[in-house]
Design a protein around this motif. Structure first.
Motif, PDB file in Angstrom:
ATOM      1  N   PRO A  48      46.539  45.857  39.820  1.00 15.83           N
ATOM      2  CA  PRO A  48      45.088  45.882  40.032  1.00 15.83           C
ATOM      3  C   PRO A  48      44.693  47.009  40.967  1.00 15.83           C
ATOM      4  O   PRO A  48      45.482  47.450  41.800  1.00 15.83           O
ATOM      5  CB  PRO A  48      44.810  44.512  40.656  1.00 15.83           C
ATOM      6  CG  PRO A  48      46.099  44.112  41.287  1.00 15.83           C
ATOM      7  CD  PRO A  48      47.185  44.719  40.450  1.00 15.83           C
ATOM      8  N   GLY A  49      43.455  47.446  40.823  1.00  8.83           N
ATOM      9  CA  GLY A  49      42.978  48.552  41.640  1.00  8.83           C
ATOM     10  C   GLY A  49      41.842  48.188  42.576  1.00  8.83           C
ATOM     11  O   GLY A  49      41.460  48.990  43.419  1.00  8.83           O
ATOM     12  N   THR A  50      41.312  46.972  42.432  1.00  4.39           N
ATOM     13  CA  THR A  50      40.199  46.560  43.286  1.00  4.39           C
ATOM     14  C   THR A  50      40.410  45.126  43.757  1.00  4.39           C
ATOM     15  O   THR A  50      41.191  44.370  43.164  1.00  4.39           O
ATOM     16  CB  THR A  50      38.847  46.613  42.536  1.00  4.39           C
ATOM     17  OG1 THR A  50      38.856  45.611  41.506  1.00  4.39           O
ATOM     18  CG2 THR A  50      38.583  47.988  41.932  1.00  4.39           C
ATOM     19  N   VAL A  51      39.687  44.762  44.791  1.00  2.00           N
ATOM     20  CA  VAL A  51      39.727  43.393  45.303  1.00  2.00           C
ATOM     21  C   VAL A  51      39.252  42.421  44.224  1.00  2.00           C
ATOM     22  O   VAL A  51      39.803  41.332  44.055  1.00  2.00           O
ATOM     23  CB  VAL A  51      38.872  43.264  46.580  1.00  2.00           C
ATOM     24  CG1 VAL A  51      38.725  41.822  47.010  1.00  2.00           C
ATOM     25  CG2 VAL A  51      39.446  44.111  47.693  1.00  2.00           C
ATOM     26  N   GLU A  52      38.252  42.826  43.480  1.00  2.00           N
ATOM     27  CA  GLU A  52      37.715  41.966  42.428  1.00  2.00           C
ATOM     28  C   GLU A  52      38.754  41.704  41.340  1.00  2.00           C
ATOM     29  O   GLU A  52      38.850  40.594  40.819  1.00  2.00           O
ATOM     30  CB  GLU A  52      36.449  42.592  41.822  1.00  2.00           C
ATOM     31  CG  GLU A  52      35.264  42.621  42.769  1.00  2.00           C
ATOM     32  CD  GLU A  52      35.332  43.750  43.806  1.00  2.00           C
ATOM     33  OE1 GLU A  52      36.139  44.694  43.657  1.00  2.00           O
ATOM     34  OE2 GLU A  52      34.565  43.668  44.783  1.00  2.00           O
ATOM     35  N   GLU A  53      39.535  42.733  40.994  1.00  2.00           N
ATOM     36  CA  GLU A  53      40.588  42.547  40.000  1.00  2.00           C
ATOM     37  C   GLU A  53      41.650  41.581  40.510  1.00  2.00           C
ATOM     38  O   GLU A  53      42.111  40.710  39.760  1.00  2.00           O
ATOM     39  CB  GLU A  53      41.212  43.894  39.622  1.00  2.00           C
ATOM     40  CG  GLU A  53      40.292  44.775  38.815  1.00  2.00           C
ATOM     41  CD  GLU A  53      40.851  46.164  38.550  1.00  2.00           C
ATOM     42  OE1 GLU A  53      40.233  46.879  37.747  1.00  2.00           O
ATOM     43  OE2 GLU A  53      41.896  46.536  39.130  1.00  2.00           O
ATOM     44  N   VAL A  54      42.021  41.714  41.784  1.00  2.00           N
ATOM     45  CA  VAL A  54      42.992  40.790  42.371  1.00  2.00           C
ATOM     46  C   VAL A  54      42.447  39.367  42.299  1.00  2.00           C
ATOM     47  O   VAL A  54      43.146  38.432  41.890  1.00  2.00           O
ATOM     48  CB  VAL A  54      43.338  41.172  43.830  1.00  2.00           C
ATOM     49  CG1 VAL A  54      44.195  40.104  44.482  1.00  2.00           C
ATOM     50  CG2 VAL A  54      44.014  42.525  43.883  1.00  2.00           C
ATOM     51  N   ARG A  55      41.208  39.190  42.691  1.00  2.00           N
ATOM     52  CA  ARG A  55      40.573  37.861  42.649  1.00  2.00           C
ATOM     53  C   ARG A  55      40.603  37.285  41.241  1.00  2.00           C
ATOM     54  O   ARG A  55      40.986  36.119  41.043  1.00  2.00           O
ATOM     55  CB  ARG A  55      39.128  37.962  43.143  1.00  2.00           C
ATOM     56  CG  ARG A  55      38.362  36.637  43.077  1.00  2.00           C
ATOM     57  CD  ARG A  55      36.861  36.836  43.076  1.00  2.00           C
ATOM     58  NE  ARG A  55      36.475  37.604  41.900  1.00  2.00           N
ATOM     59  CZ  ARG A  55      35.490  38.494  41.877  1.00  2.00           C
ATOM     60  NH1 ARG A  55      34.776  38.750  42.945  1.00  2.00           N
ATOM     61  NH2 ARG A  55      35.200  39.147  40.770  1.00  2.00           N
ATOM     62  N   ASP A  56      40.249  38.090  40.250  1.00  2.00           N
ATOM     63  CA  ASP A  56      40.202  37.609  38.872  1.00  2.00           C
ATOM     64  C   ASP A  56      41.601  37.275  38.345  1.00  2.00           C
ATOM     65  O   ASP A  56      41.774  36.311  37.594  1.00  2.00           O
ATOM     66  CB  ASP A  56      39.516  38.631  37.976  1.00  2.00           C
ATOM     67  CG  ASP A  56      38.036  38.784  38.302  1.00  2.00           C
ATOM     68  OD1 ASP A  56      37.469  37.920  39.023  1.00  2.00           O
ATOM     69  OD2 ASP A  56      37.433  39.775  37.838  1.00  2.00           O
ATOM     70  N   ILE A  57      42.602  38.052  38.751  1.00  2.00           N
ATOM     71  CA  ILE A  57      43.988  37.774  38.349  1.00  2.00           C
ATOM     72  C   ILE A  57      44.458  36.468  38.966  1.00  2.00           C
ATOM     73  O   ILE A  57      45.059  35.624  38.288  1.00  2.00           O
ATOM     74  CB  ILE A  57      44.914  38.941  38.739  1.00  2.00           C
ATOM     75  CG1 ILE A  57      44.587  40.175  37.899  1.00  2.00           C
ATOM     76  CG2 ILE A  57      46.378  38.548  38.585  1.00  2.00           C
ATOM     77  CD1 ILE A  57      45.176  41.460  38.445  1.00  2.00           C
ATOM     78  N   VAL A  58      44.178  36.272  40.245  1.00  2.00           N
ATOM     79  CA  VAL A  58      44.570  35.033  40.929  1.00  2.00           C
ATOM     80  C   VAL A  58      43.871  33.834  40.281  1.00  2.00           C
ATOM     81  O   VAL A  58      44.494  32.794  40.038  1.00  2.00           O
ATOM     82  CB  VAL A  58      44.274  35.108  42.441  1.00  2.00           C
ATOM     83  CG1 VAL A  58      44.434  33.754  43.108  1.00  2.00           C
ATOM     84  CG2 VAL A  58      45.166  36.143  43.096  1.00  2.00           C
ATOM     85  N   ASN A  59      42.595  33.971  39.972  1.00  2.00           N
ATOM     86  CA  ASN A  59      41.868  32.878  39.320  1.00  2.00           C
ATOM     87  C   ASN A  59      42.441  32.553  37.944  1.00  2.00           C
ATOM     88  O   ASN A  59      42.577  31.383  37.581  1.00  2.00           O
ATOM     89  CB  ASN A  59      40.384  33.204  39.215  1.00  2.00           C
ATOM     90  CG  ASN A  59      39.675  33.121  40.552  1.00  2.00           C
ATOM     91  OD1 ASN A  59      40.148  32.459  41.473  1.00  2.00           O
ATOM     92  ND2 ASN A  59      38.555  33.806  40.682  1.00  2.00           N
ATOM     93  N   LEU A  60      42.801  33.578  37.174  1.00  2.00           N
ATOM     94  CA  LEU A  60      43.424  33.372  35.866  1.00  2.00           C
ATOM     95  C   LEU A  60      44.764  32.668  36.022  1.00  2.00           C
ATOM     96  O   LEU A  60      45.051  31.693  35.328  1.00  2.00           O
ATOM     97  CB  LEU A  60      43.611  34.710  35.143  1.00  2.00           C
ATOM     98  CG  LEU A  60      44.404  34.655  33.835  1.00  2.00           C
ATOM     99  CD1 LEU A  60      43.705  33.793  32.794  1.00  2.00           C
ATOM    100  CD2 LEU A  60      44.649  36.065  33.305  1.00  2.00           C
ATOM    101  N   ALA A  61      45.568  33.131  36.971  1.00  2.64           N
ATOM    102  CA  ALA A  61      46.877  32.523  37.204  1.00  2.64           C
ATOM    103  C   ALA A  61      46.729  31.066  37.627  1.00  2.64           C
ATOM    104  O   ALA A  61      47.464  30.191  37.136  1.00  2.64           O
ATOM    105  CB  ALA A  61      47.643  33.316  38.256  1.00  2.64           C
ATOM    106  N   ARG A  62      45.805  30.794  38.496  1.00  2.00           N
ATOM    107  CA  ARG A  62      45.581  29.426  38.947  1.00  2.00           C
ATOM    108  C   ARG A  62      45.149  28.530  37.788  1.00  2.00           C
ATOM    109  O   ARG A  62      45.662  27.426  37.621  1.00  2.00           O
ATOM    110  CB  ARG A  62      44.516  29.404  40.046  1.00  2.00           C
ATOM    111  CG  ARG A  62      44.284  28.009  40.619  1.00  2.00           C
ATOM    112  CD  ARG A  62      43.223  27.985  41.705  1.00  2.00           C
ATOM    113  NE  ARG A  62      43.608  28.856  42.809  1.00  2.00           N
ATOM    114  CZ  ARG A  62      42.770  29.706  43.415  1.00  2.00           C
ATOM    115  NH1 ARG A  62      41.531  29.828  43.008  1.00  2.00           N
ATOM    116  NH2 ARG A  62      43.186  30.445  44.415  1.00  2.00           N
ATOM    117  N   ALA A  63      44.226  29.025  36.978  1.00  5.20           N
ATOM    118  CA  ALA A  63      43.715  28.227  35.851  1.00  5.20           C
ATOM    119  C   ALA A  63      44.796  27.955  34.806  1.00  5.20           C
ATOM    120  O   ALA A  63      44.784  26.895  34.161  1.00  5.20           O
ATOM    121  CB  ALA A  63      42.535  28.947  35.212  1.00  5.20           C
TER     122      ALA A  63
END
Length: 68
Positions: A48-63
């Motif tokens: 990921p290149g942005t904080v938002e991308e990290v957040r979205d990846i973590v949310n996807l992984a959690r879900a």
């Protein structure tokens, strides 16, 4: 073999070319300098290149119940 739907979701989150399932990348990212830890190969490498991308990846992984 990774779930292709998850790989596609990751590709939708990060910029083009920032998700890899190539064996060479999986091997390179399968270990660090920690001693005596069994090596496990990731299903995908995501850069990921942005904080938002990290957040979205973590949310996807959690879900989806995916370890990061």
């Amino acid at each position: 073999m990774p779930d292709e739907s998850i790989v596609e979701q990751l590709k939708a989150i990060v910029k083009t070319g920032h998700v890899s399932t190539r064996k060479v990348d999986l091997v390179a990212y399968s270990y660090d300098a920690t001693a005596d830890v069994p090596r496990q190969f990731p299903d995908a490498v995501v850069m990921p290149g942005t904080v938002e991308e990290v957040r979205d990846i973590v949310n996807l992984a959690r879900a989806r119940g995916i370890a990061i």
